[in-house]
Design a protein around this motif. Structure first.
Motif, short mmCIF file in Angstrom:
data_model
loop_
_atom_site.label_atom_id
_atom_site.label_comp_id
_atom_site.label_asym_id
_atom_site.label_seq_id
_atom_site.Cartn_x
_atom_site.Cartn_y
_atom_site.Cartn_z
N VAL A 215 0.86 -1.19 0.00
CA VAL A 215 0.00 0.00 0.00
C VAL A 215 0.89 1.23 0.00
O VAL A 215 1.39 1.69 1.03
N ASN A 216 1.13 1.76 -1.20
CA ASN A 216 1.85 3.01 -1.38
C ASN A 216 0.83 4.05 -1.79
O ASN A 216 0.08 3.85 -2.75
N LEU A 217 0.79 5.15 -1.05
CA LEU A 217 -0.29 6.10 -1.29
C LEU A 217 0.13 7.54 -1.05
O LEU A 217 1.08 7.82 -0.31
N ASN A 218 -0.59 8.44 -1.72
CA ASN A 218 -0.47 9.87 -1.48
C ASN A 218 -1.71 10.35 -0.75
O ASN A 218 -2.84 9.98 -1.11
N TYR A 219 -1.51 11.17 0.26
CA TYR A 219 -2.60 11.95 0.87
C TYR A 219 -2.66 13.25 0.09
O TYR A 219 -1.75 14.07 0.15
N VAL A 220 -3.73 13.44 -0.71
CA VAL A 220 -3.82 14.54 -1.65
C VAL A 220 -4.66 15.66 -1.02
O VAL A 220 -5.89 15.62 -1.03
N ALA A 221 -3.98 16.65 -0.46
CA ALA A 221 -4.63 17.74 0.27
C ALA A 221 -4.70 18.97 -0.62
O ALA A 221 -3.85 19.87 -0.56
N ILE A 222 -5.73 19.00 -1.47
CA ILE A 222 -5.86 20.11 -2.43
C ILE A 222 -7.22 20.79 -2.33
O ILE A 222 -7.50 21.73 -3.08
N GLY A 223 -8.11 20.33 -1.43
CA GLY A 223 -9.43 20.93 -1.27
C GLY A 223 -10.35 20.63 -2.44
O GLY A 223 -10.04 19.83 -3.32
N GLY A 224 -11.50 21.29 -2.45
CA GLY A 224 -12.43 21.16 -3.56
C GLY A 224 -12.99 19.77 -3.75
O GLY A 224 -13.17 19.30 -4.87
N GLY A 225 -13.27 19.06 -2.65
CA GLY A 225 -13.70 17.67 -2.69
C GLY A 225 -12.70 16.76 -2.03
O GLY A 225 -13.03 15.68 -1.55
N ALA A 226 -11.45 17.21 -2.00
CA ALA A 226 -10.39 16.51 -1.28
C ALA A 226 -10.20 17.17 0.09
O ALA A 226 -10.77 18.22 0.38
N SER A 227 -9.40 16.55 0.93
CA SER A 227 -9.01 17.21 2.17
C SER A 227 -8.25 18.48 1.84
O SER A 227 -7.73 18.65 0.73
N ALA A 228 -8.18 19.38 2.82
CA ALA A 228 -7.47 20.64 2.60
C ALA A 228 -6.22 20.68 3.48
O ALA A 228 -5.48 19.70 3.54
#
Length: 359
Positions: A215-228
């Motif tokens: 399990v290799n993953l990115n936490y994508v914090a960009i807002g607009g439906g994603a986390s901020a």
């Protein structure tokens, strides 16, 4: 992930892998002096980022007119050239291929499922293809200020609206088939997750035996439906990620560096590059190479060792898969599935009961 009393000490943390995204499919060549257009320029950009200290390259491709390419033949050509130019780098293809609008005023959108499935047939194969799980809004301009997009094509109202309405389409029919094709093709999926419900879905796929790999993953914090940008959300995501996962923090514009600084302190991994950010902390234009160099300096100040390319490949467990849900859960440090009739929390390695110890 568990954080022990000594988890913040750099000698106890995993070595740092720097993921770089220097191709920026949402930008047009006039938006920055750091956008490679020709194939030679795209290859050279990878070499420069590698020499600066990056070990993993996030790939998109451009046509000669400067727009993001949606032709898989172009990806094949670039990957083949990168295998010669930066043979030790981990090559990761962006699973959206290119979400940029074809023409001004058209929708920004991820390509259809059949086209994205074809990434499993790239030749030569990349090491990884990114994969989204569960459909979400991907309004990449929601958190951007006017100063963020100053002098770029995103000041154009038509393009701004196109990216405002962007959706990351990745329902079960897509991701189940895509995971199957990638693993059959020997390509490692790299999960791009924007919230905890998506992480929970990945764990359910593992527990059901649908996915049985690292399990290799990115936490994508960009807002607009994603986390901020709330630090508590980042920490909670890290806390809920499997102990055996490799977690990279990805953000947008000038929040990229502070989010990455938190990641560095916590022992997590980082992503930089103009796909995410055009600016230094002091609002000056910042190239992908400069962003890599900045992370190298900051890691040195914190005492984080930088992984070699070979160590990065070992950390990601490139090419490794396991036999079934039980083995996968064990490798990832997750509790086992509940046995029929079992009460309480299933423990990974329960102590023997007194009856078991009687002789």
């Amino acid at each position: 992930m568990h954080f022990l009393d000594d988890s913040l000490l750099p000698e106890n943390q995993e070595k740092l892998v720097i993921q770089v995204a220097p191709y920026g499919p949402e930008w047009l060549p006039g938006d920055s002096d750091d956008i490679p257009v020709t194939m030679d320029e795209q290859v050279q950009k990878a070499v420069d980022c590698y020499n600066a200290g990056a070990q993993l390259l996030h790939i998109h491709v451009r046509e000669l007119d400067g727009r993001g390419s949606k032709r898989l033949s172009m990806f094949n050509e670039l990957i083949a050239r990168l295998r010669e130019a930066v043979p030790e780098m981990i090559l990761q293809v962006g699973g959206s291929i290119s979400f940029a609008p074809e023409k001004e005023g058209e929708a920004a959108k991820w390509l259809d499922w059949d086209t994205r499935h074809m990434l499993a047939e790239l030749d030569p194969k990349p090491d990884q293809v990114t994969i989204a799980v569960n459909t979400v809004q991907m309004n990449v301009v929601e958190l951007l200020k006017q100063e963020d997009i100053a002098g770029t094509s995103l000041q154009n109202p038509l393009l701004h609206t196109a990216y405002r309405d962007l959706v990351s389409e990745a329902g079960p029919e897509f991701y189940l088939e895509h995971l199957k094709r990638l693993t059959a093709g020997g390509i490692q999926p790299h999960f791009m997750l924007v919230n905890l419900p998506q992480l929970e879905t990945v764990e359910r796929l593992i527990r059901a035996g649908v996915y049985t790999g690292p399990v290799n993953l990115n936490y994508v914090a960009i807002g607009g439906g994603a986390s901020a940008f709330h630090p508590a959300d980042l920490v909670e995501f890290a806390r809920r990620a499997p102990d055996g996962a490799v977690l990279t923090i990805e953000s947008i514009m000038r929040s990229t560096l502070p989010m990455n600084a938190i990641a560095l302190a916590l022992g997590l991994q980082v992503r930089v590059g103009i796909e995410d950010n055009l600016w230094s902390p002091r609002k000056e234009r910042f190239t992908s190479v400069q962003q890599v160099e900045q992370i190298v300096r900051l890691a040195d100040e914190l005492g984080r060792d930088i992984a070699t390319p070979q160590e990065a490949r070992s950390l990601y467990r490139i090419g490794e898969y396991w036999n079934g849900a039980d083995e996968t859960l064990d490798h990832l440090g997750l509790p086992p599935n509940r046995r029929p009739g079992q009460r309480g929390v299933p423990l990974r390695h329960p102590a023997p009961s007194p009856a078991d110890t009687l002789v």
